[in-house]
Design a protein around this motif. Structure first.
Motif, PDB file in Angstrom:
ATOM      1  N   LYS A   1       0.814  -1.215   0.000  1.00 33.84           N
ATOM      2  CA  LYS A   1       0.000   0.000   0.000  1.00 33.84           C
ATOM      3  C   LYS A   1       0.847   1.265   0.000  1.00 33.84           C
ATOM      4  O   LYS A   1       0.333   2.366   0.166  1.00 33.84           O
ATOM      5  CB  LYS A   1      -0.944  -0.011   1.203  1.00 33.84           C
ATOM      6  N   SER A   2       2.135   1.089  -0.186  1.00 35.71           N
ATOM      7  CA  SER A   2       3.050   2.219  -0.347  1.00 35.71           C
ATOM      8  C   SER A   2       3.581   2.138  -1.769  1.00 35.71           C
ATOM      9  O   SER A   2       3.982   1.065  -2.228  1.00 35.71           O
ATOM     10  CB  SER A   2       4.201   2.132   0.651  1.00 35.71           C
ATOM     11  N   THR A   3       3.574   3.261  -2.458  1.00 32.73           N
ATOM     12  CA  THR A   3       3.964   3.251  -3.865  1.00 32.73           C
ATOM     13  C   THR A   3       4.911   4.400  -4.182  1.00 32.73           C
ATOM     14  O   THR A   3       5.025   5.362  -3.426  1.00 32.73           O
ATOM     15  CB  THR A   3       2.746   3.381  -4.796  1.00 32.73           C
ATOM     16  N   VAL A   4       5.556   4.258  -5.317  1.00 36.08           N
ATOM     17  CA  VAL A   4       6.375   5.341  -5.859  1.00 36.08           C
ATOM     18  C   VAL A   4       5.930   5.560  -7.296  1.00 36.08           C
ATOM     19  O   VAL A   4       5.825   4.603  -8.068  1.00 36.08           O
ATOM     20  CB  VAL A   4       7.889   4.997  -5.832  1.00 36.08           C
ATOM     21  N   TRP A   5       5.655   6.806  -7.615  1.00 34.47           N
ATOM     22  CA  TRP A   5       5.441   7.199  -9.005  1.00 34.47           C
ATOM     23  C   TRP A   5       6.786   7.631  -9.532  1.00 34.47           C
ATOM     24  O   TRP A   5       7.411   8.553  -8.987  1.00 34.47           O
ATOM     25  CB  TRP A   5       4.499   8.384  -9.085  1.00 34.47           C
TER      26      TRP A   5
ATOM     27  N   PHE B   1      -3.345  22.971  -4.049  1.00 35.14           N
ATOM     28  CA  PHE B   1      -3.858  21.616  -3.872  1.00 35.14           C
ATOM     29  C   PHE B   1      -3.896  21.284  -2.386  1.00 35.14           C
ATOM     30  O   PHE B   1      -2.910  21.442  -1.683  1.00 35.14           O
ATOM     31  CB  PHE B   1      -2.961  20.621  -4.622  1.00 35.14           C
ATOM     32  N   ASP B   2      -5.026  20.812  -1.891  1.00 35.39           N
ATOM     33  CA  ASP B   2      -5.202  20.495  -0.479  1.00 35.39           C
ATOM     34  C   ASP B   2      -5.020  18.993  -0.249  1.00 35.39           C
ATOM     35  O   ASP B   2      -5.955  18.208  -0.426  1.00 35.39           O
ATOM     36  CB  ASP B   2      -6.589  20.942  -0.020  1.00 35.39           C
ATOM     37  N   LEU B   3      -3.815  18.601   0.134  1.00 40.18           N
ATOM     38  CA  LEU B   3      -3.533  17.188   0.395  1.00 40.18           C
ATOM     39  C   LEU B   3      -4.361  16.649   1.554  1.00 40.18           C
ATOM     40  O   LEU B   3      -4.694  15.461   1.589  1.00 40.18           O
ATOM     41  CB  LEU B   3      -2.048  16.990   0.696  1.00 40.18           C
ATOM     42  N   GLY B   4      -4.710  17.508   2.518  1.00 38.69           N
ATOM     43  CA  GLY B   4      -5.479  17.092   3.682  1.00 38.69           C
ATOM     44  C   GLY B   4      -6.836  16.507   3.330  1.00 38.69           C
ATOM     45  O   GLY B   4      -7.378  15.695   4.086  1.00 38.69           O
ATOM     46  N   ARG B   5      -7.385  16.882   2.196  1.00 40.17           N
ATOM     47  CA  ARG B   5      -8.681  16.358   1.755  1.00 40.17           C
ATOM     48  C   ARG B   5      -8.659  14.850   1.546  1.00 40.17           C
ATOM     49  O   ARG B   5      -9.703  14.214   1.518  1.00 40.17           O
ATOM     50  CB  ARG B   5      -9.074  16.972   0.398  1.00 40.17           C
ATOM     51  N   PHE B   6      -7.472  14.297   1.363  1.00 40.38           N
ATOM     52  CA  PHE B   6      -7.352  12.897   0.996  1.00 40.38           C
ATOM     53  C   PHE B   6      -6.893  12.007   2.157  1.00 40.38           C
ATOM     54  O   PHE B   6      -6.620  10.823   1.943  1.00 40.38           O
ATOM     55  CB  PHE B   6      -6.398  12.755  -0.197  1.00 40.38           C
ATOM     56  N   ALA B   7      -6.798  12.571   3.365  1.00 38.73           N
ATOM     57  CA  ALA B   7      -6.378  11.788   4.525  1.00 38.73           C
ATOM     58  C   ALA B   7      -7.277  10.567   4.666  1.00 38.73           C
ATOM     59  O   ALA B   7      -8.463  10.643   4.369  1.00 38.73           O
ATOM     60  CB  ALA B   7      -6.418  12.652   5.772  1.00 38.73           C
ATOM     61  N   PRO B   8      -6.732   9.424   5.017  1.00 43.16           N
ATOM     62  CA  PRO B   8      -5.397   9.171   5.544  1.00 43.16           C
ATOM     63  C   PRO B   8      -4.329   8.937   4.473  1.00 43.16           C
ATOM     64  O   PRO B   8      -3.197   8.588   4.799  1.00 43.16           O
ATOM     65  CB  PRO B   8      -5.601   7.909   6.384  1.00 43.16           C
ATOM     66  N   GLU B   9      -4.681   9.111   3.195  1.00 44.78           N
ATOM     67  CA  GLU B   9      -3.681   8.963   2.145  1.00 44.78           C
ATOM     68  C   GLU B   9      -2.653  10.077   2.273  1.00 44.78           C
ATOM     69  O   GLU B   9      -2.997  11.198   2.634  1.00 44.78           O
ATOM     70  CB  GLU B   9      -4.352   9.006   0.764  1.00 44.78           C
ATOM     71  N   GLU B  10      -1.397   9.746   1.976  1.00 43.74           N
ATOM     72  CA  GLU B  10      -0.309  10.720   2.100  1.00 43.74           C
ATOM     73  C   GLU B  10       0.526  10.755   0.835  1.00 43.74           C
ATOM     74  O   GLU B  10       0.641   9.747   0.136  1.00 43.74           O
ATOM     75  CB  GLU B  10       0.630  10.341   3.249  1.00 43.74           C
TER      76      GLU B  10
ATOM     77  N   PRO C   1      -3.276   3.783   2.678  1.00 43.73           N
ATOM     78  CA  PRO C   1      -3.638   2.764   3.663  1.00 43.73           C
ATOM     79  C   PRO C   1      -4.896   1.966   3.346  1.00 43.73           C
ATOM     80  O   PRO C   1      -5.067   0.862   3.853  1.00 43.73           O
ATOM     81  CB  PRO C   1      -3.791   3.545   4.968  1.00 43.73           C
ATOM     82  N   ASN C   2      -5.784   2.484   2.511  1.00 40.50           N
ATOM     83  CA  ASN C   2      -7.000   1.748   2.148  1.00 40.50           C
ATOM     84  C   ASN C   2      -6.834   0.962   0.848  1.00 40.50           C
ATOM     85  O   ASN C   2      -7.793   0.412   0.330  1.00 40.50           O
ATOM     86  CB  ASN C   2      -8.193   2.701   2.041  1.00 40.50           C
ATOM     87  N   GLY C   3      -5.619   0.928   0.339  1.00 42.09           N
ATOM     88  CA  GLY C   3      -5.327   0.172  -0.871  1.00 42.09           C
ATOM     89  C   GLY C   3      -5.256   1.049  -2.108  1.00 42.09           C
ATOM     90  O   GLY C   3      -5.860   2.115  -2.178  1.00 42.09           O
ATOM     91  N   ILE C   4      -4.520   0.563  -3.086  1.00 44.08           N
ATOM     92  CA  ILE C   4      -4.316   1.310  -4.323  1.00 44.08           C
ATOM     93  C   ILE C   4      -5.618   1.414  -5.114  1.00 44.08           C
ATOM     94  O   ILE C   4      -5.943   2.458  -5.673  1.00 44.08           O
ATOM     95  CB  ILE C   4      -3.204   0.653  -5.167  1.00 44.08           C
ATOM     96  N   GLY C   5      -6.392   0.340  -5.146  1.00 41.38           N
ATOM     97  CA  GLY C   5      -7.632   0.319  -5.918  1.00 41.38           C
ATOM     98  C   GLY C   5      -8.680   1.296  -5.439  1.00 41.38           C
ATOM     99  O   GLY C   5      -9.509   1.753  -6.216  1.00 41.38           O
TER     100      GLY C   5
END
Length: 175
Positions: A99-103, A117-126, A139-143
């Protein structure tokens, strides 16, 4: 001689852009590259080349993929040393490598690509940006992830994503 890691963008996903890893290995050997190895079925290869300019190597692989296999796709390269740096510089905790990736980006994005861009909107994604990499913890999966889709709309740079298991396995193959 330079040890390269080649990441083919968007191959073997669903029914389009299919390439067998045996064909990919043969193509790379045919280009004169040595110690060719592939990893998984998603367009990952490691090889050694005399050419020290990655842009030339990537162009050669892209041209040969199109000419020999009818496959049009981008090839993003990193040297073994650059990939080691990607692993060592990861600013995010890797609690689940799947569940950790690199682009991996073909080039650095515009400096203002995240402006407003508000990254906080996507929590818990980082997300944390490197120079030519974007690190994601999903944390909830790539899909189910929403952040990569939103970032992809803004990025405007050719990129391909690999999970942390793949990144570290490719580093082991490269070294």
């Amino acid at each position: 001689m330079t040890r390269y890691v080649a990441l083919l963008r968007a191959v073997n996903l669903g029914s389009h852009k299919k390439v067998s890893m045996a064909d990919l290995r043969g193509l790379l050997v045919g280009l004169g590259y040595a110690d060719v190895r592939t990893y998984l079925q998603s367009g990952n290869a490691v090889f050694t080349a005399a050419e020290t300019r990655p842009e030339r190597v990537a162009a050669s692989v892209e041209e040969r993929l199109a000419a020999e296999l009818g496959l049009t796709t981008e090839v993003i390269l990193r040297t073994a040393e650059e990939l080691r740096d990607v692993v060592e510089r990861n600013p995010l905790e890797v609690d689940d490598p799947a569940k950790s990736t690199v682009w991996f980006l073909a080039e650095p994005p515009r400096q203002d690509w995240l402006s407003g861009f508000d990254l906080g909107r996507f929590a818990p994604e980082e997300m944390r940006a490197g120079e030519r990499e974007i690190y994601l913890r999903l944390p909830n999966g790539i899909g189910r992830a929403k952040l990569p889709v939103a970032l992809g709309r803004r990025l405007k740079v050719t990129a391909t994503m690999r999970n942390w298991n793949t990144v570290t396995s490719l580093l082991s193959l490269a070294e």
